[in-house]
Design a protein around this motif. Structure first.
Motif, PDB file in Angstrom:
ATOM      1  N   SER A  81       0.829  -1.211   0.000  1.00 14.63           N
ATOM      2  CA  SER A  81       0.000   0.000   0.000  1.00 14.63           C
ATOM      3  C   SER A  81       0.864   1.262   0.000  1.00 14.63           C
ATOM      4  N   ASN A  82       1.997   1.249   0.711  1.00 14.88           N
ATOM      5  CA  ASN A  82       2.887   2.410   0.692  1.00 14.88           C
ATOM      6  C   ASN A  82       3.566   2.574  -0.665  1.00 14.88           C
ATOM      7  N   PHE A  83       3.791   1.469  -1.363  1.00 17.57           N
ATOM      8  CA  PHE A  83       4.344   1.551  -2.717  1.00 17.57           C
ATOM      9  C   PHE A  83       3.357   2.289  -3.630  1.00 17.57           C
ATOM     10  N   ASN A  84       2.084   1.966  -3.514  1.00 20.54           N
ATOM     11  CA  ASN A  84       1.062   2.670  -4.294  1.00 20.54           C
ATOM     12  C   ASN A  84       1.010   4.146  -3.920  1.00 20.54           C
ATOM     13  N   THR A  85       1.134   4.444  -2.631  1.00 24.41           N
ATOM     14  CA  THR A  85       1.140   5.832  -2.177  1.00 24.41           C
ATOM     15  C   THR A  85       2.361   6.566  -2.729  1.00 24.41           C
ATOM     16  N   LEU A  86       3.514   5.904  -2.726  1.00 24.45           N
ATOM     17  CA  LEU A  86       4.733   6.500  -3.272  1.00 24.45           C
ATOM     18  C   LEU A  86       4.548   6.842  -4.749  1.00 24.45           C
ATOM     19  N   ILE A  87       3.934   5.947  -5.488  1.00 24.67           N
ATOM     20  CA  ILE A  87       3.687   6.185  -6.914  1.00 24.67           C
ATOM     21  C   ILE A  87       2.755   7.382  -7.105  1.00 24.67           C
ATOM     22  N   GLN A  88       1.740   7.491  -6.258  1.00 23.76           N
ATOM     23  CA  GLN A  88       0.798   8.609  -6.377  1.00 23.76           C
ATOM     24  C   GLN A  88       1.426   9.926  -5.927  1.00 23.76           C
ATOM     25  N   ASN A  89       2.163   9.903  -4.837  1.00 26.28           N
ATOM     26  CA  ASN A  89       2.753  11.134  -4.296  1.00 26.28           C
ATOM     27  C   ASN A  89       3.970  11.617  -5.086  1.00 26.28           C
TER      28      ASN A  89
END
Length: 143
Positions: A120-128
């Motif tokens: 989930s943090n990987f997805n957040t990193l991609i979005q941010n």
């Protein structure tokens, strides 16, 4: 009029900053390890090849997957993602073994950062799209 434009710009900037998703500590979630190469030293294709060779030698039965991602906000040379870890503890043990064995890809200054990151943090990193945002999260959580 000039002050109105400055105010609108400031509000727009604040809205974008507020829209960034927050990282969360989820140690039981599946994890990756992101290898951020030193842009001055390493080529991500060569690095990915060396990591794959290492995994074939020491982690053949672990079903680890090595991929390269173009994430310019992390590295202009590409980012290496090692996936297949069931949780944070397993990812950290893997990296501790890498440090202990000191394979060629981890010598010198080829790797700038090695980050454990939950799915989930990987997805957040991609979005941010923010290297500093994830560095701050890691520092706050003792990584």
């Amino acid at each position: 009029m000039r002050y109105l434009i400055i105010l609108l710009f400031a509000l727009s900037f604040h809205a974008k900053a507020s829209a960034q998703q927050a990282y969360e500590l989820k140690p039981e979630e599946s994890h990756f390890i992101l290898l951020i190469p030193n842009d001055k030293m390493a080529l991500s294709l060569e690095l990915a090849t060396e990591v794959s060779k290492y995994n074939a030698l020491y982690h053949l039965n672990d079903q680890l997957i090595v991929k390269r991602y173009k994430m310019d906000y992390l590295s202009s040379k590409g980012t290496i993602c090692i996936s297949g870890f069931d949780n944070l503890d397993i990812a950290q043990k893997y990296w501790a073994q890498v440090l202990e064995r000191s394979p060629d890809f981890n010598k010198g200054d080829m790797i700038l950062y090695a980050w454990p990151i939950s799915a989930s943090n990987f997805n957040t990193l991609i979005q941010n799209k923010s290297k500093q945002g994830y560095l701050n999260f890691m520092n706050q959580n003792g990584f």
